[in-house]
Design an enzyme around this catalytic site. Sequence first.
Site, PDB file in Angstrom:
ATOM      1  N   ALA A  11     -37.765  -3.990   8.686  1.00 48.34           N
ATOM      2  CA  ALA A  11     -37.333  -5.312   8.219  1.00 48.34           C
ATOM      3  C   ALA A  11     -36.085  -5.650   9.034  1.00 48.34           C
ATOM      4  CB  ALA A  11     -37.046  -5.255   6.731  1.00 48.34           C
ATOM      5  N   MET A  13     -32.812  -5.527   8.955  1.00 43.50           N
ATOM      6  CA  MET A  13     -31.711  -4.583   9.231  1.00 43.50           C
ATOM      7  C   MET A  13     -32.198  -3.428  10.106  1.00 43.50           C
ATOM      8  SD  MET A  13     -28.811  -5.608   8.025  1.00 43.50           S
ATOM      9  CE  MET A  13     -27.722  -4.202   7.877  1.00 43.50           C
ATOM     10  N   GLY A  14     -33.362  -2.877   9.759  1.00 40.56           N
ATOM     11  CA  GLY A  14     -33.910  -1.768  10.540  1.00 40.56           C
ATOM     12  C   GLY A  14     -34.214  -2.195  11.964  1.00 40.56           C
ATOM     13  N   ASN A  32     -43.272   1.503  11.214  1.00 39.70           N
ATOM     14  CA  ASN A  32     -43.223   0.663  10.012  1.00 39.70           C
ATOM     15  C   ASN A  32     -44.533   0.874   9.266  1.00 39.70           C
ATOM     16  OD1 ASN A  32     -41.591  -1.506   8.657  1.00 39.70           O
ATOM     17  ND2 ASN A  32     -43.601  -2.478   8.719  1.00 39.70           N
ATOM     18  N   SER A  34     -46.553  -1.151   7.972  1.00 42.42           N
ATOM     19  CA  SER A  34     -47.625  -1.910   8.628  1.00 42.42           C
ATOM     20  C   SER A  34     -47.221  -2.088  10.095  1.00 42.42           C
ATOM     21  CB  SER A  34     -47.807  -3.276   7.957  1.00 42.42           C
ATOM     22  OG  SER A  34     -46.852  -4.167   8.458  1.00 42.42           O
ATOM     23  N   LYS A  75     -36.027  -0.121   1.453  1.00 41.75           N
ATOM     24  CA  LYS A  75     -35.321  -0.612   0.273  1.00 41.75           C
ATOM     25  C   LYS A  75     -34.721   0.570  -0.499  1.00 41.75           C
ATOM     26  CE  LYS A  75     -36.680  -4.067  -3.201  1.00 41.75           C
ATOM     27  NZ  LYS A  75     -35.740  -3.829  -4.176  1.00 41.75           N
ATOM     28  N   ASN A 102     -28.305   0.496   1.395  1.00 39.02           N
ATOM     29  CA  ASN A 102     -27.241   0.497   0.383  1.00 39.02           C
ATOM     30  C   ASN A 102     -27.671   1.360  -0.800  1.00 39.02           C
ATOM     31  OD1 ASN A 102     -25.061  -1.006   1.326  1.00 39.02           O
ATOM     32  ND2 ASN A 102     -25.999  -2.958   0.748  1.00 39.02           N
ATOM     33  N   SER A 128     -22.227  -1.918   7.257  1.00 36.82           N
ATOM     34  CA  SER A 128     -21.832  -3.265   6.837  1.00 36.82           C
ATOM     35  C   SER A 128     -21.790  -4.219   8.019  1.00 36.82           C
ATOM     36  CB  SER A 128     -20.450  -3.241   6.186  1.00 36.82           C
ATOM     37  OG  SER A 128     -20.064  -4.568   5.888  1.00 36.82           O
ATOM     38  N   GLY A 130     -24.129  -7.144   7.814  1.00 40.50           N
ATOM     39  CA  GLY A 130     -25.304  -8.010   7.735  1.00 40.50           C
ATOM     40  C   GLY A 130     -26.172  -7.884   8.973  1.00 40.50           C
ATOM     41  N   LYS A 182     -18.930   2.698   1.312  1.00 42.72           N
ATOM     42  CA  LYS A 182     -19.596   1.398   1.514  1.00 42.72           C
ATOM     43  C   LYS A 182     -19.679   0.632   0.196  1.00 42.72           C
ATOM     44  CE  LYS A 182     -21.703  -2.120   2.978  1.00 42.72           C
ATOM     45  NZ  LYS A 182     -22.971  -2.565   2.582  1.00 42.72           N
ATOM     46  N   HIS A 185     -16.386  -0.826  -0.412  1.00 40.70           N
ATOM     47  CA  HIS A 185     -16.270  -1.975   0.494  1.00 40.70           C
ATOM     48  C   HIS A 185     -16.901  -3.202  -0.171  1.00 40.70           C
ATOM     49  CE1 HIS A 185     -18.343  -4.671   3.292  1.00 40.70           C
ATOM     50  NE2 HIS A 185     -17.368  -4.467   4.162  1.00 40.70           N
ATOM     51  N   ASN A 186     -18.085  -3.020  -0.729  1.00 36.70           N
ATOM     52  CA  ASN A 186     -18.765  -4.158  -1.350  1.00 36.70           C
ATOM     53  C   ASN A 186     -18.036  -4.642  -2.602  1.00 36.70           C
ATOM     54  OD1 ASN A 186     -20.635  -3.685   0.664  1.00 36.70           O
ATOM     55  ND2 ASN A 186     -22.368  -4.175  -0.646  1.00 36.70           N
ATOM     56  N   GLU A 189     -15.444  -6.709  -1.380  1.00 31.28           N
ATOM     57  CA  GLU A 189     -16.115  -7.933  -0.891  1.00 31.28           C
ATOM     58  C   GLU A 189     -16.351  -8.909  -2.058  1.00 31.28           C
ATOM     59  OE1 GLU A 189     -19.670  -7.184   1.636  1.00 31.28           O
ATOM     60  OE2 GLU A 189     -20.764  -8.459   0.247  1.00 31.28           O
TER      61      GLU A 189
HETATM   62  C1  6PG Z   1     -22.440  -5.880   4.093  1.00 25.98           C
HETATM   63  C2  6PG Z   1     -22.880  -6.556   2.849  1.00 25.98           C
HETATM   64  C3  6PG Z   1     -24.325  -6.261   2.622  1.00 25.98           C
HETATM   65  C4  6PG Z   1     -24.993  -7.216   1.681  1.00 25.98           C
HETATM   66  C5  6PG Z   1     -24.654  -6.964   0.269  1.00 25.98           C
HETATM   67  C6  6PG Z   1     -24.597  -8.191  -0.560  1.00 25.98           C
HETATM   68  O1  6PG Z   1     -21.467  -5.146   3.992  1.00 25.98           O
HETATM   69  O2  6PG Z   1     -23.052  -6.095   5.134  1.00 25.98           O
HETATM   70  O3  6PG Z   1     -22.134  -6.129   1.766  1.00 25.98           O
HETATM   71  O4  6PG Z   1     -24.399  -4.930   2.244  1.00 25.98           O
HETATM   72  O5  6PG Z   1     -24.771  -8.510   2.039  1.00 25.98           O
HETATM   73  O6  6PG Z   1     -25.675  -6.138  -0.192  1.00 25.98           O
HETATM   74  O7  6PG Z   1     -24.595  -7.781  -1.833  1.00 25.98           O
HETATM   75  P1  6PG Z   1     -24.932  -8.688  -3.063  1.00 25.98           P
HETATM   76  O8  6PG Z   1     -26.332  -9.172  -2.893  1.00 25.98           O
HETATM   77  O9  6PG Z   1     -24.780  -7.745  -4.221  1.00 25.98           O
HETATM   78  O10 6PG Z   1     -23.936  -9.787  -3.022  1.00 25.98           O
END
Ligand code: 6PG
Length: 484
Positions: A11, A13-14, A32, A34, A75, A102, A128, A130, A182, A185-186, A189
């Site tokens: 997907a 990120m991968g 993957n 599929s 996931k 995550n 982290s 995105g 991480k 970190h979130n 965030e």
């Molecule tokens: C990052 C983000 C990433 C993602 C979060 C959003 O560091 O790149 O944190 O991990 O955007 O999962 O989390 P929520 O959906 O809980 O806001």
Amino acid sequence: MSADIGVTGLAVMGANLARNLARNGYTVALHNRSAAKTDALLAAHGEEGEFVRTETLAELVDALERPRRLLIMVKAGAPVDAVIDDLIPLLDEGDIIIDGGNSFFEETRRREERLREQGLHFVGVGVSGGEEGALNGPSIMPGGSQESYRTLGPMLEKIAADYHGEPCCAWIGTDGAGHYVKMVHNGIEYADMQGIGEAFDIMRSVAGMEPAVQSGVFREWNTTDLASYLIEITAEVLDQEDEETGHPLIDVIVDSAGQKGTGRWTAISGLEVGSPVSAIAESVFARSVSSQRELRQQTAKAFSSGVQETVTGEFAVADDREDFVEDVRKALYASKLVSYAQGLDMLIAAGEEFGWDLDLKSIASLWRAGCIIRADLLDTIMKAYDVAPEQRPRNLLLAEEFTEALNECLPAWRRVVAAAATHGVPTPVFSSSLAYYDSLRRERLPAALTQGLRDYFGAHTYQRVDKEGVFHTLWSGDRSEVSS
Ligand code: 6PG
């Protein structure tokens, strides 16, 4: 051709991490569930580097040089265990499975233990930044054994974000330490974003500043000590006009914030390790309240939803908009400092709880580029921890650099929280951060009364300030004190 690393789960990120690895000169075996996704990736980006196409996990494993490095990008939760179960019989001693999702750190601890018993390495890696970060350089927080980092570290450091020549990747600590960091970190965030939302709300509700105007304010703030990625993109989002209606886009987005769970885990873990992460927890609750839309709509009717006037019918703060905006900026900065202080404090507590020797200076350095909370402030945080261990501040707010900044912000911070309360604008992060600060700076708290009450109704005992021991007052007897 034998590949340097395999990636399963393509997907976005991968796929982006796989491309990042390939662009950095590694041969990447792709898999993957599929094969269509693998083919799509190869068709669109196959020229970017050396890829090996595989259709089954067995083919993927066979394509790798030893010890094998296998990055799982599926996931979080059961799918990770499912892939691990399928991989185990195919691997040899010393091979490394990497989970770049995550995942919840307790699951990472469990998986690491399980694989260690089988002679395999399991590395939970916090990533982290995105989609964009994954492709061009994320902030990377790897856990797992130090031994596995010797093999894996150089690759991760190569694909990580670069901050003035330093990679935003370093070994964090054993087993789930990377995913824990991480997660925190979130949590930061979440609090950071909620604080920004509160600044936006109060400037609009009390000072009538429309999104486009505020966009300019945030752009300006991004040249101050608030400078950060989230402030930068706030300016962009507030400036966006909805194509369909011509309204600010922000006004047509449903005001119900989603969450995948990492912020909630941070708050829960904070409670478990006994670290008061109130601003982070409030930001999670703020998302929960935002999701109760129906209830809010009913309540808005019952109580009137507008901004409340003061008893004199005047808006107390909005007379001088420039001063007010500067007050809000300072309130946001102070609250932001508190979020970081709480997150880092929690890392100290977690380090003790889980046996990790976490290096806060190094962790701050990893967050300076690539990740969502990247901010100029992190350089100063690094400096605060760049001293002999015995001189390190017990709490970030005690670092010289920040005590001064907080003192500078304090009057404005109080004015903004007071204005928010006066006018009925909810500011859970601003307010709880201020309460945290005020609690920390108090030598005595009303917890003595809590202890007295607990002793009264449950004989829970208390300690005295003037002598050693544990005591109980015979509340339903003659009220004399006994040693217990
Ligand atoms: C990052 C983000 C990433 C993602 C979060 C959003 O560091 O790149 O944190 O991990 O955007 O999962 O989390 P929520 O959906 O809980 O806001």
